[in-house]
Design a protein around this motif. Structure first.
Motif, mmCIF file in Angstrom:
data_model
loop_
_atom_site.group_PDB
_atom_site.id
_atom_site.type_symbol
_atom_site.label_atom_id
_atom_site.label_comp_id
_atom_site.label_asym_id
_atom_site.label_seq_id
_atom_site.Cartn_x
_atom_site.Cartn_y
_atom_site.Cartn_z
ATOM 1 N N LYS A 102 0.813 -1.228 0.000
ATOM 2 C CA LYS A 102 0.000 0.000 0.000
ATOM 3 C C LYS A 102 0.841 1.269 0.000
ATOM 4 N N LYS A 128 0.294 4.617 3.970
ATOM 5 C CA LYS A 128 -0.993 5.272 3.710
ATOM 6 C C LYS A 128 -1.965 4.905 4.819
ATOM 7 N N GLU A 130 -5.233 3.746 6.881
ATOM 8 C CA GLU A 130 -6.252 2.723 6.655
ATOM 9 C C GLU A 130 -7.559 3.403 6.252
ATOM 10 N N PRO A 131 -8.400 2.693 5.513
ATOM 11 C CA PRO A 131 -9.687 3.295 5.141
ATOM 12 C C PRO A 131 -10.507 3.637 6.384
ATOM 13 N N LYS A 132 -11.187 4.754 6.320
ATOM 14 C CA LYS A 132 -12.025 5.189 7.439
ATOM 15 C C LYS A 132 -13.408 4.586 7.262
ATOM 16 N N HIS A 133 -13.884 3.958 8.320
ATOM 17 C CA HIS A 133 -15.217 3.363 8.284
ATOM 18 C C HIS A 133 -16.242 4.406 8.733
#
Length: 140
Positions: A102, A128, A130-133
């Protein structure tokens, strides 16, 4: 002390071992071995490195691309136009794709080819996030 011995019911106890150790010169290579290139990948000094064995490939027949986090190596070994008594060399096109880490910086990629080994290194850059939930509200 009494030792109990179990009598083996199989009449040829060494037969399964014989099949497992069958000489490799009598077996056909796996299809995957014929159509893929072998690689090794590792991280070293802030760079992600991929090495690939490509003996007998001319540098003009090599292509390395990076697109949307995927590194693709394409090579082609062209057949020589000579009268052959026997040939065990695989000719044609080989392709291998790998997902980059990533944090890989696709703008900082270097490739070198020497002695049949292709070495590609990619800067790992910053990790990078982590995706935000996002919480989903149920409306009734």
């Amino acid at each position: 002390m009494v030792v109990l011995a179990r009598k083996q019911k199989f009449p040829f106890p060494d037969l399964p071992d014989w099949f497992e150790a069958f000489p490799t010169r009598f077996t056909m290579p796996a299809m995957a071995d014929l159509y893929t290139m072998r690689i090794e990948e590792y991280a070293d000094g802030g760079r992600y490195t991929v090495r690939s064995e490509l003996p007998g490939i001319d540098i003009k027949d090599l292509d390395v691309t990076v697109d949307d986090g995927v590194l693709t190596i394409t090579a082609e070994r062209t057949e020589r136009d000579v009268d052959k008594h026997r040939s065990e060399i695989r000719y044609g096109s080989l392709t291998r794709s790998l997902t980059l880490p990533k944090s890989a910086d696709e703008k900082d990629v270097h490739a070198e080819y020497a002695d049949g080994m292709l070495t590609i290194s990619v800067d790992l850059g910053e990790e990078k996030p982590e995706p935000k939930h996002i919480e989903i509200k149920h409306i009734t």
